[in-house]
Structure formats: structure tokens, C-alpha cells
Design a protein around this motif. Sequence first.
Motif, PDB file in Angstrom:
ATOM      1  N   THR A   1     -28.184 -31.146 -10.347  1.00 51.41           N
ATOM      2  CA  THR A   1     -27.720 -32.765 -10.091  1.00 51.41           C
ATOM      3  C   THR A   1     -28.011 -33.163  -8.418  1.00 51.41           C
ATOM      4  O   THR A   1     -28.349 -34.084  -7.896  1.00 51.41           O
ATOM      5  CB  THR A   1     -26.699 -33.247 -10.817  1.00 51.41           C
ATOM      6  OG1 THR A   1     -26.697 -32.958 -12.185  1.00 51.41           O
ATOM      7  CG2 THR A   1     -26.465 -34.645 -10.669  1.00 51.41           C
ATOM      8  N   ALA A   2     -27.118 -32.347  -7.775  1.00 46.76           N
ATOM      9  CA  ALA A   2     -27.050 -32.642  -6.322  1.00 46.76           C
ATOM     10  C   ALA A   2     -28.354 -32.587  -5.567  1.00 46.76           C
ATOM     11  O   ALA A   2     -28.717 -33.469  -4.861  1.00 46.76           O
ATOM     12  CB  ALA A   2     -26.116 -31.624  -5.753  1.00 46.76           C
TER      13      ALA A   2
ATOM     14  N   HIS B   1     -31.382 -32.733  -7.087  1.00 45.64           N
ATOM     15  CA  HIS B   1     -32.249 -33.616  -7.682  1.00 45.64           C
ATOM     16  C   HIS B   1     -31.806 -35.274  -7.134  1.00 45.64           C
ATOM     17  O   HIS B   1     -32.646 -36.087  -6.801  1.00 45.64           O
ATOM     18  CB  HIS B   1     -31.948 -33.917  -9.245  1.00 45.64           C
ATOM     19  CG  HIS B   1     -33.316 -34.547  -9.836  1.00 45.64           C
ATOM     20  ND1 HIS B   1     -33.361 -35.817 -10.021  1.00 45.64           N
ATOM     21  CD2 HIS B   1     -34.544 -34.156 -10.116  1.00 45.64           C
ATOM     22  CE1 HIS B   1     -34.541 -36.209 -10.735  1.00 45.64           C
ATOM     23  NE2 HIS B   1     -35.187 -35.154 -10.895  1.00 45.64           N
ATOM     24  N   ASP B   2     -30.421 -35.564  -6.836  1.00 50.55           N
ATOM     25  CA  ASP B   2     -30.059 -36.801  -6.590  1.00 50.55           C
ATOM     26  C   ASP B   2     -30.453 -36.827  -4.923  1.00 50.55           C
ATOM     27  O   ASP B   2     -30.740 -37.867  -4.345  1.00 50.55           O
ATOM     28  CB  ASP B   2     -28.669 -36.894  -6.505  1.00 50.55           C
ATOM     29  CG  ASP B   2     -28.330 -37.217  -8.079  1.00 50.55           C
ATOM     30  OD1 ASP B   2     -29.199 -37.458  -8.881  1.00 50.55           O
ATOM     31  OD2 ASP B   2     -26.990 -37.055  -8.240  1.00 50.55           O
TER      32      ASP B   2
ATOM     33  N   PRO C   1     -31.086 -32.212 -14.804  1.00 48.46           N
ATOM     34  CA  PRO C   1     -32.274 -32.814 -14.206  1.00 48.46           C
ATOM     35  C   PRO C   1     -33.053 -31.988 -13.658  1.00 48.46           C
ATOM     36  O   PRO C   1     -33.392 -31.473 -12.394  1.00 48.46           O
ATOM     37  CB  PRO C   1     -31.788 -33.827 -13.222  1.00 48.46           C
ATOM     38  CG  PRO C   1     -30.422 -33.031 -12.690  1.00 48.46           C
ATOM     39  CD  PRO C   1     -29.994 -32.401 -13.859  1.00 48.46           C
TER      40      PRO C   1
END
Length: 409
Positions: free
Chosen positions: A203-204, A206-207, A240
Motif C-alpha cells: 500500500t505504501a 502503491h500510494d 494493491p
Amino acid sequence: MPTPLPSRPGTVRSIGGFTVVDLVIVLILGILATIAAVGYTQVTDHATTSASAAQPRQLAETVPAAAPSDSAPLLDGALATSALEEPHGMQINDPLAAAAPWAPLSTAGTSDDAALADSTPAPAGEPTPADEPARARTAFGSMWVWDNSLTPDQDNRGTGYAAADPQTLVAFARQNNLSQVHIAAPWVSDEGPIAAWMDETTTALHDAGFEVGVLGGDPGWLDDPSLAVTWTLDAISTRPVDYVELSLEPWTLPSWNTDRVGTVERWEATMDAVKAALPTGVKLALDAPYWLATTPAPDGGTLFDAVLERADALSIVTFVDHAADFDGIIALSAPARTAAGAAGIPYMVGLETDTPAVAGGAAFTFYDDGGDALVREAELVGEALAGDPLYGGVDVEHYRAWRSLLGMS
């Protein structure tokens, strides 16, 4: 005042306190000194003129005009005499040449004008020589991350590498201008503490704008492709994930030599099973050594064809520690790059930074060459392939070893 003694016949006459002989000797010495001075000047002028005329020729014979150019055409047929192999199937012709990466000669002997130009500050907004390592990092596209920040006490699948925490990974990926990161997913990665780490890390990244892949593979899955499917679905889970980076390496199995036909069939069936199980929007990226493109397949064509028929993206594994020459990264990867181009498959070129013991020898890794060498050779690859829209940069194997190469904890 004493009265001078009368001269006697045959005696040399004294003039002003000096004899005629004295004067003759002084005169001769003066003439000889003049001749010597003139001769010295002529000899010196000749030597200076000769040295000035010879210097450009000497420099031209000892300093190349430019760095080696793209030698990809030299690859055709170069693998016919390949003998060395390392665990990932790397093959080269000359281990001694591979162990000594090309490096540009020093600028000693350049003119004063050139030195002055080098010392002139660059205009505002333009990079200076000190910026070169940072600029060269644009040659990197991705990296394999085999570690996580969990300790074995937290999860028996933890590797205990503190720098693999999500935010440190994001910072490193940004620093090196990566576009993708492959995160290794252990077995049953949707359960236990490792699941939370996988969720947070993917997530980190992808964000932060990176494409994120889950990484894994086991040659043993060829005996039961359903295992590969189970691993894949667990690794993707609800995260993600943009792609699955699959590394099966069937050439490490004994059956690769005893039953090539059957092993290739099982390899293809395993890749097919994983691809069929992928949800919409998740791509299949395959790790494939460069030599597959020159290895005949049992049913015709090359073994690389089996990869191209299934891959949405590729990492052409070319574990060599120099870019140029017939046994360098550019030349060795050429057939695979050409085949990928014909199939329209985007690709990266994989390079190694782990220890020689892991890589199979110093010739296959940048570990003993240093971080500057990795940057330099990666940029040479990037310059050679700048016109290829399918090329996405260098894929570095792997995060922990790369940090160690750079002197980072």
C-alpha cells in the motif's frame, strides 16, 4: 716604482700585465663559449619542436576517442562457445574479461582549455559533474526485494532486515527513481504478521506512485501447478498489486538435463496456470535469463518463445558486471531484447549486486565493483537502449545487497 726588467730576445712581451699568450687563450675561450651557446639553443629548439609535434600522435595512439559503443550486433553467435554457468544460468565466454569491467581512462593529458572548461560553473538549473551519480540513477527501473522487516520471533518467515520497513523502501525507491518494486511474498502470505507487513508495504509503495508486484517462485511447483496458483492468490489477496513477478527457474532441476522435453512442458503448464488465475488488471511478469533466447526448444524455436507467449512484462536476467564488449550486458541481452521487441513485450534488464558466493562468481555481480560501477554500467546500458520504447531500465537484484553495495545498513 720598480724599473721593469728589459725583455730578452725570444721572451713573450707583457701588455698591461698580461702576456700575449694570455690574451690569445682568453680570445679562444670566448669563441668556443659562443659556439657552444648557439649550438645549445639550436638543439633545445629542435627538441622542443619535435616533442610538440609528436605529442598529439602519441595521445591519439593511447587514448580512445570515445567509450565503447553499443556492441549488440557482436552477440550473434557469441554464445556458441559459452562454458561458464552460474546458479541463474548466466553464461559468458571469457571470465577474465567479465571480471574486469570497462572504465573510462582518466582525463590526464587534456589541454589547459579543456581543464578550464571543466572548472567553469554550469549555468543555473543545469546539472554539474557532482550531480552525475544522481542523474545516472534514472537508468534504474526496478528491484527485487527478498527481505522483510519482521524478526523470526514475530513471524517464522521474517528475515529481520530493519531497512525493509515500508517507509524506508519508499524512500530508497524514490531516491533511485524506480518505477516498480517486486516484493517477495512467502508461502501463505495472507496470514499472520507477514500479511500485515505485506499489506502495509504494498500500500505504501502503491500510494507513493510505484507499480507494485508480488515476487516468488519455486521449481518444485512444476510438479503441481496448483501450488503456484495458491501462492499467487494468497500473495495478491486484497492488496494493491499490479503484477506477479514469477521466477520458476526450471533449469535448476536435475530433470532439465535428463528430461528436457517433459520439464519444459511442466514449466509451460505452470506459467499457464498462474496466468489463468490472475484477476483482471494484474499482469504476469516473468524472470528469464538472456540465454533462453539462443537455446533451442524441443518443439522448435527457442525456449524464450515459451516466455514471450505468456508474459505481459519481462525481466531479462543478464547477471554480468560490465555493459560493453562481446560478453557484456548489452551484447548478451541482444537476442532476448530483439525477440521481446518483435513480440511487443516491455522489459527490463536484470543485474546482480549480491556476493560472488551467491552469484556464482565475481564476474556475475557488481558486489566487488562498487556502487559507482553499477551506476556507470547501468547508464551505459540505458544510453545504448535509449531508442527502444519497450525498455524500462535496469532491474536490480536485490534491495538488501544493493544497499550494502552503497554502504548503507
